[in-house]
Scaffold this motif. Structure first.
Motif, mmCIF file in Angstrom:
data_model
loop_
_atom_site.group_PDB
_atom_site.id
_atom_site.type_symbol
_atom_site.label_atom_id
_atom_site.label_comp_id
_atom_site.label_asym_id
_atom_site.label_seq_id
_atom_site.Cartn_x
_atom_site.Cartn_y
_atom_site.Cartn_z
ATOM 1 N N VAL A 47 0.833 -1.201 0.000
ATOM 2 C CA VAL A 47 0.000 0.000 0.000
ATOM 3 C C VAL A 47 0.871 1.256 0.000
ATOM 4 C CG1 VAL A 47 -1.697 1.317 1.322
ATOM 5 C CG2 VAL A 47 -1.942 -1.162 1.100
ATOM 6 N N ALA A 48 1.928 1.260 0.807
ATOM 7 C CA ALA A 48 2.832 2.411 0.840
ATOM 8 C C ALA A 48 3.459 2.648 -0.531
ATOM 9 C CB ALA A 48 3.913 2.193 1.899
ATOM 10 N N LEU A 49 3.848 1.579 -1.198
ATOM 11 C CA LEU A 49 4.458 1.703 -2.517
ATOM 12 C C LEU A 49 3.461 2.247 -3.536
ATOM 13 C CD1 LEU A 49 6.870 1.259 -4.371
ATOM 14 C CD2 LEU A 49 6.159 -1.124 -4.647
ATOM 15 N N LEU A 50 2.229 1.784 -3.482
ATOM 16 C CA LEU A 50 1.201 2.287 -4.398
ATOM 17 C C LEU A 50 0.946 3.776 -4.171
ATOM 18 C CD1 LEU A 50 -1.390 -0.637 -4.381
ATOM 19 C CD2 LEU A 50 0.143 0.030 -6.245
ATOM 20 N N LEU A 51 0.984 4.211 -2.918
ATOM 21 C CA LEU A 51 0.793 5.625 -2.618
ATOM 22 C C LEU A 51 1.959 6.479 -3.098
ATOM 23 C CD1 LEU A 51 -0.617 5.384 1.032
ATOM 24 C CD2 LEU A 51 -1.894 5.950 -1.035
ATOM 25 N N LEU A 52 3.162 5.927 -3.012
ATOM 26 C CA LEU A 52 4.366 6.699 -3.332
ATOM 27 C C LEU A 52 4.722 6.677 -4.808
ATOM 28 C CD1 LEU A 52 6.674 8.367 -2.084
ATOM 29 C CD2 LEU A 52 7.950 6.236 -1.809
ATOM 30 N N PRO A 54 3.338 7.086 -7.799
ATOM 31 C CA PRO A 54 3.058 8.190 -8.738
ATOM 32 C C PRO A 54 3.991 9.385 -8.567
ATOM 33 C CG PRO A 54 1.022 7.362 -7.792
ATOM 34 C CD PRO A 54 2.139 6.724 -7.017
ATOM 35 N N PHE A 55 4.543 9.562 -7.368
ATOM 36 C CA PHE A 55 5.403 10.712 -7.105
ATOM 37 C C PHE A 55 6.877 10.420 -7.373
ATOM 38 C CE2 PHE A 55 1.709 10.951 -4.300
ATOM 39 C CZ PHE A 55 1.209 12.206 -4.611
ATOM 40 N N LEU A 60 12.785 8.328 -10.245
ATOM 41 C CA LEU A 60 13.524 7.072 -10.347
ATOM 42 C C LEU A 60 14.169 6.930 -11.710
ATOM 43 C CD1 LEU A 60 11.151 4.545 -8.519
ATOM 44 C CD2 LEU A 60 13.433 5.258 -7.780
ATOM 45 N N TRP A 61 13.433 7.301 -12.752
ATOM 46 C CA TRP A 61 13.982 7.224 -14.109
ATOM 47 C C TRP A 61 15.081 8.272 -14.315
ATOM 48 C CZ3 TRP A 61 14.489 4.159 -18.039
ATOM 49 C CH2 TRP A 61 14.849 4.683 -19.288
ATOM 50 N N GLN A 62 14.867 9.462 -13.783
ATOM 51 C CA GLN A 62 15.848 10.534 -13.957
ATOM 52 C C GLN A 62 17.155 10.228 -13.231
ATOM 53 O OE1 GLN A 62 13.535 13.808 -12.418
ATOM 54 N NE2 GLN A 62 12.876 14.481 -14.460
ATOM 55 N N HIS A 63 17.089 9.523 -12.136
ATOM 56 C CA HIS A 63 18.289 9.227 -11.337
ATOM 57 C C HIS A 63 18.711 7.759 -11.461
ATOM 58 C CE1 HIS A 63 16.734 12.929 -9.467
ATOM 59 N NE2 HIS A 63 17.989 13.173 -9.164
ATOM 60 N N ARG A 64 18.370 7.149 -12.566
ATOM 61 C CA ARG A 64 18.694 5.731 -12.763
ATOM 62 C C ARG A 64 20.190 5.474 -12.731
ATOM 63 N NH1 ARG A 64 17.011 8.096 -17.395
ATOM 64 N NH2 ARG A 64 18.235 7.854 -19.322
ATOM 65 N N ALA A 65 20.991 6.433 -13.177
ATOM 66 C CA ALA A 65 22.443 6.240 -13.158
ATOM 67 C C ALA A 65 22.953 6.174 -11.712
ATOM 68 C CB ALA A 65 23.130 7.366 -13.915
ATOM 69 N N ALA A 66 22.447 7.074 -10.860
ATOM 70 C CA ALA A 66 22.854 7.063 -9.446
ATOM 71 C C ALA A 66 22.361 5.798 -8.754
ATOM 72 C CB ALA A 66 22.307 8.302 -8.744
ATOM 73 N N LEU A 67 21.176 5.325 -9.117
ATOM 74 C CA LEU A 67 20.642 4.096 -8.529
ATOM 75 C C LEU A 67 21.490 2.890 -8.937
ATOM 76 C CD1 LEU A 67 16.851 4.788 -9.129
ATOM 77 C CD2 LEU A 67 17.997 4.677 -6.915
ATOM 78 N N ARG A 68 21.916 2.870 -10.196
ATOM 79 C CA ARG A 68 22.783 1.766 -10.648
ATOM 80 C C ARG A 68 24.122 1.818 -9.922
ATOM 81 N NH1 ARG A 68 20.739 2.846 -15.947
ATOM 82 N NH2 ARG A 68 22.592 4.127 -16.355
#
Length: 307
Positions: A47-52, A54-55, A60-68
């Motif tokens: 439920v927390a993930l579903l709420l979060l 959309p925001f 996440l896509w913009q910072h995919r390099a930092a996440l990798r």
């Protein structure tokens, strides 16, 4: 040294997180026999993930390099901070009393103080140790209800050992957040929490499926849905964001001292929501805890290890 705005926000965040987690402990005890522990943990984070989501989808896509770049560190944090701690706490609540959970939680500041020195090279100065001691004394006043004979009557069981493991798990999560700060700093807080949830939910899934296979189910009653909603919004989203920020600003050892406020908030919630009476020992214990927290979180109370 005067307290900065960032430190004030971090301390306010600690108060918010501790308040939310005090409610979480009450919910965990309230739904024993109604919602199995891994079921509650799984649906809480879903439920927390579903709420979060959309925001954070775009960040996440913009910072995919930092996440990798953060890579396996995110998986470790998700395993211990998302999948591990709360599942262990809910499992412990099945077989132990709330007062025992509170007592075992007193190990968190000590574990984190020692861990901060060994893992981070941040050894607390005497003022911080005094602060921890004063806060611990206040906690003992609350637990004993002003009578030391009550402490001698406490009994421990398997649930307390599970809770001790949960405390060690949370201490490690907090220390690793601090240790890996340079790898995590480029990732915005919301995106970091979203990524940890995305990694953590699949890790809980096998245990949830095992509970289902054992015939453990829960009914979609208003009280059960409210419990999941509370743990998702307050104990997950708000509390984790506030705690993660406090770790970045104050460090793991200082932030851990706020754990002593949990029984204070639990007593206040009982007064506000359940009509329970606040006794003199509540005020004395709370005062000692607040003094210890203020003493231990002063900016001068932590020094980096040299040499």
């Amino acid at each position: 040294m005067p307290m900065t705005h960032s430190m004030r926000y971090a301390l306010a965040g600690l108060l918010l997180a501790t308040l939310c987690w005090s409610g979480n402990a009450l919910v965990a005890r309230a739904v024993v026999g109604e919602i199995p522990p891994f079921t509650l943990s799984f649906w809480r984070w879903c439920v927390a993930l579903l709420l979060l989501l959309p925001f954070v989808a775009k960040p996440l896509w913009q910072h995919r390099a930092a996440l990798r770049a953060a890579g396996w560190r995110l998986l470790v944090l998700a395993a211990i901070g998302i999948a591990g701690y709360n599942s262990l706490l809910y499992a412990a609540a099945q077989t132990t009393a709330a007062i025992n959970i509170t007592l075992v939680n007193t190990c968190l500041p000590l574990m984190t103080f020692i861990g901060a020195g060994l893992l981070l090279g941040e050894w607390p100065q005497p003022r911080a140790w005094w602060g921890m001691g004063v806060a611990a004394l206040g906690l003992l006043v609350l637990i004993s209800q002003g009578s030391w004979n009550r402490l001698a009557e406490l009994a421990f069981n398997r649930g307390d050992l599970i809770m001790l493991l949960a405390v060690a798990d949370w201490s490690l999560y907090s220390l690793l957040l601090r240790r890996w700060a340079s790898h995590l700093l480029p990732i915005p807080p919301l995106a970091l929490l979203g990524m940890l949830m995305l990694l953590g939910v699949p890790l809980i899934l096998p245990f949830y499926l095992y509970e289902l296979a054992q015939g453990a189910h829960f009914s979609l009653t208003p009280s059960n849905l409210a419990a999941i909603g509370y743990t998702a919004l307050f104990a997950s989203l708000l509390a984790y964001l506030a705690w993660n920020h406090a770790i970045r600003v104050l460090g793991a050892a200082k932030a851990a001292l706020s754990n002593y406020l949990m029984p204070v908030f639990t007593a206040l919630l009982g007064w506000l929501l359940l009509g329970e009476t606040l006794q003199n020992y509540h005020w004395l214990g709370a005062s000692l805890i607040v003094v210890g927290l203020l003493l231990g979180t002063q900016r001068a109370s932590l020094r980096a290890k040299t040499g």
